[in-house]
Design a protein around this motif. Structure first.
Motif, PDB file in Angstrom:
ATOM      1  N   PRO A 223       0.841  -1.205   0.000  1.00 54.47           N
ATOM      2  CA  PRO A 223       0.000   0.000   0.000  1.00 54.47           C
ATOM      3  C   PRO A 223       0.870   1.246   0.000  1.00 54.47           C
ATOM      4  O   PRO A 223       2.012   1.200   0.457  1.00 54.47           O
ATOM      5  N   HIS A 224       0.321   2.341  -0.506  1.00 53.58           N
ATOM      6  CA  HIS A 224       1.104   3.574  -0.467  1.00 53.58           C
ATOM      7  C   HIS A 224       0.913   4.265   0.880  1.00 53.58           C
ATOM      8  O   HIS A 224      -0.145   4.172   1.511  1.00 53.58           O
ATOM      9  N   SER A 225       1.997   4.897   1.321  1.00 53.87           N
ATOM     10  CA  SER A 225       1.902   5.707   2.534  1.00 53.87           C
ATOM     11  C   SER A 225       2.599   7.021   2.246  1.00 53.87           C
ATOM     12  O   SER A 225       3.311   7.153   1.244  1.00 53.87           O
ATOM     13  N   GLN A 226       2.383   7.992   3.110  1.00 53.08           N
ATOM     14  CA  GLN A 226       2.891   9.317   2.812  1.00 53.08           C
ATOM     15  C   GLN A 226       3.307  10.054   4.068  1.00 53.08           C
ATOM     16  O   GLN A 226       2.782   9.796   5.149  1.00 53.08           O
ATOM     17  N   ARG A 227       4.270  10.966   3.878  1.00 48.13           N
ATOM     18  CA  ARG A 227       4.591  11.866   4.983  1.00 48.13           C
ATOM     19  C   ARG A 227       3.432  12.842   5.126  1.00 48.13           C
ATOM     20  O   ARG A 227       2.949  13.401   4.139  1.00 48.13           O
TER      21      ARG A 227
ATOM     22  N   ALA B 288      16.568   8.908  14.605  1.00 41.37           N
ATOM     23  CA  ALA B 288      17.584   7.874  14.364  1.00 41.37           C
ATOM     24  C   ALA B 288      16.888   6.550  14.023  1.00 41.37           C
ATOM     25  O   ALA B 288      15.966   6.138  14.723  1.00 41.37           O
ATOM     26  N   VAL B 289      17.328   5.915  12.944  1.00 38.77           N
ATOM     27  CA  VAL B 289      16.674   4.669  12.512  1.00 38.77           C
ATOM     28  C   VAL B 289      17.715   3.627  12.113  1.00 38.77           C
ATOM     29  O   VAL B 289      18.486   3.838  11.175  1.00 38.77           O
ATOM     30  N   LYS B 290      17.762   2.490  12.827  1.00 44.89           N
ATOM     31  CA  LYS B 290      18.511   1.307  12.391  1.00 44.89           C
ATOM     32  C   LYS B 290      17.491   0.358  11.740  1.00 44.89           C
ATOM     33  O   LYS B 290      16.289   0.602  11.813  1.00 44.89           O
ATOM     34  N   ARG B 291      17.989  -0.761  11.156  1.00 43.95           N
ATOM     35  CA  ARG B 291      17.044  -1.631  10.442  1.00 43.95           C
ATOM     36  C   ARG B 291      15.952  -2.188  11.351  1.00 43.95           C
ATOM     37  O   ARG B 291      14.792  -2.308  10.957  1.00 43.95           O
ATOM     38  N   VAL B 292      16.337  -2.499  12.617  1.00 46.08           N
ATOM     39  CA  VAL B 292      15.291  -3.015  13.529  1.00 46.08           C
ATOM     40  C   VAL B 292      14.190  -1.981  13.742  1.00 46.08           C
ATOM     41  O   VAL B 292      13.010  -2.317  13.892  1.00 46.08           O
ATOM     42  N   ASP B 293      14.605  -0.707  13.752  1.00 43.15           N
ATOM     43  CA  ASP B 293      13.603   0.361  13.937  1.00 43.15           C
ATOM     44  C   ASP B 293      12.728   0.479  12.694  1.00 43.15           C
ATOM     45  O   ASP B 293      11.520   0.689  12.782  1.00 43.15           O
ATOM     46  N   GLU B 294      13.369   0.347  11.527  1.00 48.61           N
ATOM     47  CA  GLU B 294      12.619   0.466  10.273  1.00 48.61           C
ATOM     48  C   GLU B 294      11.589  -0.655  10.151  1.00 48.61           C
ATOM     49  O   GLU B 294      10.462  -0.449   9.705  1.00 48.61           O
ATOM     50  N   GLN B 295      12.009  -1.845  10.598  1.00 49.38           N
ATOM     51  CA  GLN B 295      11.069  -2.968  10.524  1.00 49.38           C
ATOM     52  C   GLN B 295       9.886  -2.741  11.469  1.00 49.38           C
ATOM     53  O   GLN B 295       8.729  -2.981  11.115  1.00 49.38           O
ATOM     54  N   GLU B 296      10.180  -2.235  12.651  1.00 47.64           N
ATOM     55  CA  GLU B 296       9.095  -1.948  13.598  1.00 47.64           C
ATOM     56  C   GLU B 296       8.180  -0.841  13.051  1.00 47.64           C
ATOM     57  O   GLU B 296       6.960  -0.898  13.218  1.00 47.64           O
ATOM     58  N   PHE B 297       8.785   0.127  12.373  1.00 50.42           N
ATOM     59  CA  PHE B 297       7.994   1.211  11.773  1.00 50.42           C
ATOM     60  C   PHE B 297       7.061   0.635  10.705  1.00 50.42           C
ATOM     61  O   PHE B 297       5.893   1.037  10.602  1.00 50.42           O
ATOM     62  N   ALA B 298       7.567  -0.321   9.927  1.00 47.13           N
ATOM     63  CA  ALA B 298       6.733  -0.961   8.893  1.00 47.13           C
ATOM     64  C   ALA B 298       5.568  -1.690   9.548  1.00 47.13           C
ATOM     65  O   ALA B 298       4.421  -1.627   9.084  1.00 47.13           O
ATOM     66  N   ARG B 299       5.874  -2.395  10.664  1.00 54.20           N
ATOM     67  CA  ARG B 299       4.806  -3.119  11.371  1.00 54.20           C
ATOM     68  C   ARG B 299       3.760  -2.144  11.910  1.00 54.20           C
ATOM     69  O   ARG B 299       2.555  -2.330  11.738  1.00 54.20           O
ATOM     70  N   LEU B 300       4.246  -1.055  12.544  1.00 54.71           N
ATOM     71  CA  LEU B 300       3.322  -0.072  13.110  1.00 54.71           C
ATOM     72  C   LEU B 300       2.440   0.555  12.029  1.00 54.71           C
ATOM     73  O   LEU B 300       1.239   0.733  12.219  1.00 54.71           O
ATOM     74  N   ASN B 301       3.050   0.875  10.888  1.00 50.61           N
ATOM     75  CA  ASN B 301       2.270   1.466   9.785  1.00 50.61           C
ATOM     76  C   ASN B 301       1.205   0.495   9.290  1.00 50.61           C
ATOM     77  O   ASN B 301       0.076   0.895   8.997  1.00 50.61           O
ATOM     78  N   GLY B 302       1.594  -0.782   9.212  1.00 50.90           N
ATOM     79  CA  GLY B 302       0.650  -1.806   8.736  1.00 50.90           C
ATOM     80  C   GLY B 302      -0.552  -1.955   9.656  1.00 50.90           C
ATOM     81  O   GLY B 302      -1.635  -2.366   9.245  1.00 50.90           O
ATOM     82  N   GLN B 303      -0.343  -1.625  10.953  1.00 52.78           N
ATOM     83  CA  GLN B 303      -1.430  -1.742  11.930  1.00 52.78           C
ATOM     84  C   GLN B 303      -2.071  -0.382  12.223  1.00 52.78           C
ATOM     85  O   GLN B 303      -2.814  -0.234  13.186  1.00 52.78           O
ATOM     86  N   ASN B 304      -1.722   0.625  11.444  1.00 51.12           N
ATOM     87  CA  ASN B 304      -2.185   1.987  11.734  1.00 51.12           C
ATOM     88  C   ASN B 304      -2.644   2.668  10.446  1.00 51.12           C
ATOM     89  O   ASN B 304      -2.191   3.746  10.104  1.00 51.12           O
ATOM     90  N   LEU B 305      -3.550   1.991   9.744  1.00 54.24           N
ATOM     91  CA  LEU B 305      -4.006   2.523   8.457  1.00 54.24           C
ATOM     92  C   LEU B 305      -4.930   3.698   8.702  1.00 54.24           C
ATOM     93  O   LEU B 305      -5.785   3.646   9.589  1.00 54.24           O
ATOM     94  N   MET B 306      -4.728   4.773   7.963  1.00 51.68           N
ATOM     95  CA  MET B 306      -5.641   5.908   8.191  1.00 51.68           C
ATOM     96  C   MET B 306      -5.766   6.826   6.984  1.00 51.68           C
ATOM     97  O   MET B 306      -4.790   7.160   6.327  1.00 51.68           O
ATOM     98  N   PHE B 307      -7.000   7.243   6.766  1.00 45.41           N
ATOM     99  CA  PHE B 307      -7.310   8.353   5.878  1.00 45.41           C
ATOM    100  C   PHE B 307      -7.059   9.640   6.660  1.00 45.41           C
ATOM    101  O   PHE B 307      -6.960   9.610   7.897  1.00 45.41           O
ATOM    102  N   CYS B 308      -7.070  10.763   5.948  1.00 43.40           N
ATOM    103  CA  CYS B 308      -6.903  12.029   6.668  1.00 43.40           C
ATOM    104  C   CYS B 308      -8.079  12.268   7.616  1.00 43.40           C
ATOM    105  O   CYS B 308      -7.919  12.892   8.670  1.00 43.40           O
TER     106      CYS B 308
END
Ligand code: GTP
Length: 308
Positions: free
Chosen positions: A199-203, A239-259
């Motif tokens: 899915p697409h995500s955005q800043r 600051a982001v290491k790979r473990v942080d990036e993976q957790e960020f991906a997980r959090l985004n996947g569980q935090n879907l939102m429209f504006c």
């Protein structure tokens, strides 16, 4: 220096008579100590707007140097807190005896905060654009605190469409097999064919303004930023290491939102805090699907207060 200098502001008359709502200076650059609740006073680099009204229709103009020098004293000798804000605005008015009875000042600056990574324990800075505005009318001080908080939003519609494609790919790959080999499937899920769509995500940016009756306990800036990030759940990271990036991906996947979802979460949050007398929020999702933005705007709904 000539013995007598012309003093236009005091001695000339207005070419066209009339009162004015605000006159002053904008974008004055100065360093300033700011006192945020729960933090030691800290220096910021501010852009300042300083204004008074002009109540005398015939007066040529206000005395800009007086506003400027009062600000300079705050910058060199003081610390910006609610008392200093009140004193500054009161001095704006008393320095314009018979010309002004309202005053307004706004300070725009970046407020830096240390932010922890999600897993690795690393830390980094995040800079939050802030505007603090004080207005004094009939002896009453009103304070507005505005902040912009960046976060990541993942589109729920895009996520559902991506899941469907993944299911279709699974069918195409495994439908002919009576029993599925677990190891084969595990390996397949680890390929781009297995997760065939993302899915697409955005800043995104939450732009929040709140009204305070006072800020006697300090400007609740850190509190507001923390509350907004907790509500949105996927703030952008420092600051982001790979473990942080993976957790960020997980959090985004569980935090879907429209504006709309983001705006409703923030509205619910801000309504819970009696200290926030009024609020206006604008959520901007800088879409990667479109070249345009998805936007939600809402206010608390106070009579005579902010409106969207
Ligand atoms: N009111 C006004 N002043 C302006 C403007 N643009 C520049 N100024 C200048 O701001 C300067 C400061 O004005 P004042 O505060 O009246 O200066 P002053 O007369 O030396 O100071 P006081 O003795 O305190 O009145 C003047 O030189 C103005 O020409 C403008 O658009 N409006």
């Amino acid at each position: 220096m000539p013995s007598i200098m012309p003093d236009i502001a005091n001695h000339a008359s207005a070419q066209t008579e009339g009162t004015l709502d605000w006159v002053g200076m904008d974008n004055i650059e100065l360093p300033l100590m700011v006192e945020v609740r729960g933090e030691a006073p800290r220096q910021v680099s501010a852009h300042v707007g300083a204004f008074v009204n002009l109540t005398r229709p015939k007066a040529k103009g206000i005395h800009m140097s007086r506003l400027y020098l009062l600000l300079d004293t705050l910058s060199t000798e003081g610390t910006l807190n609610s008392q200093a804000l009140m004193t500054l605005l009161d001095n704006f008015i008393t320095s314009h005896d018979e010309l002004s009875d309202h005053a307004k000042v706004s300070f725009t600056f970046d407020y830096h905060m240390r932010r922890k990574s999600l897993i690795s324990g690393k830390q980094g800075w995040k800079a939050y654009p802030v505007t603090l505005t004080g207005e004094l009318k009939q002896g009453e001080l009103s304070i507005e605190m505005g902040v912009q908080v960046p976060y990541s939003s993942t589109c729920p519609c895009s996520a559902a469409l991506a899941r469907q494609l993944i299911q279709d790919a699974f069918e195409a790959k495994f439908s002919g097999q009576g029993s599925i080999d677990r190891a084969e499937m595990h390996a397949w899920l680890g390929t781009t064919e297995g997760v065939v769509a993302t899915p697409h995500s955005q800043r995104s940016i939450a732009d929040v303004k709140i009204k305070l009756d006072n800020a006697n306990l300090g400007f609740p800036l850190r509190q507001l930023i923390d509350q907004i990030e907790d509500a949105l759940q996927t703030p952008v990271q420092a600051a982001v290491k790979r473990v942080d990036e993976q957790e960020f991906a997980r959090l985004n996947g569980q935090n879907l939102m429209f504006c709309e979802d983001a705006a409703r979460r923030l509205k619910h949050l801000l309504n819970q805090h009696a200290e926030y007398k009024d609020f206006l929020l604008r959520v901007n999702h800088y879409e990667s699907l479109h070249a345009h933005d998805a936007v939600s705007i809402t206010a608390k709904g106070v009579k005579g207060g902010y409106h969207a």
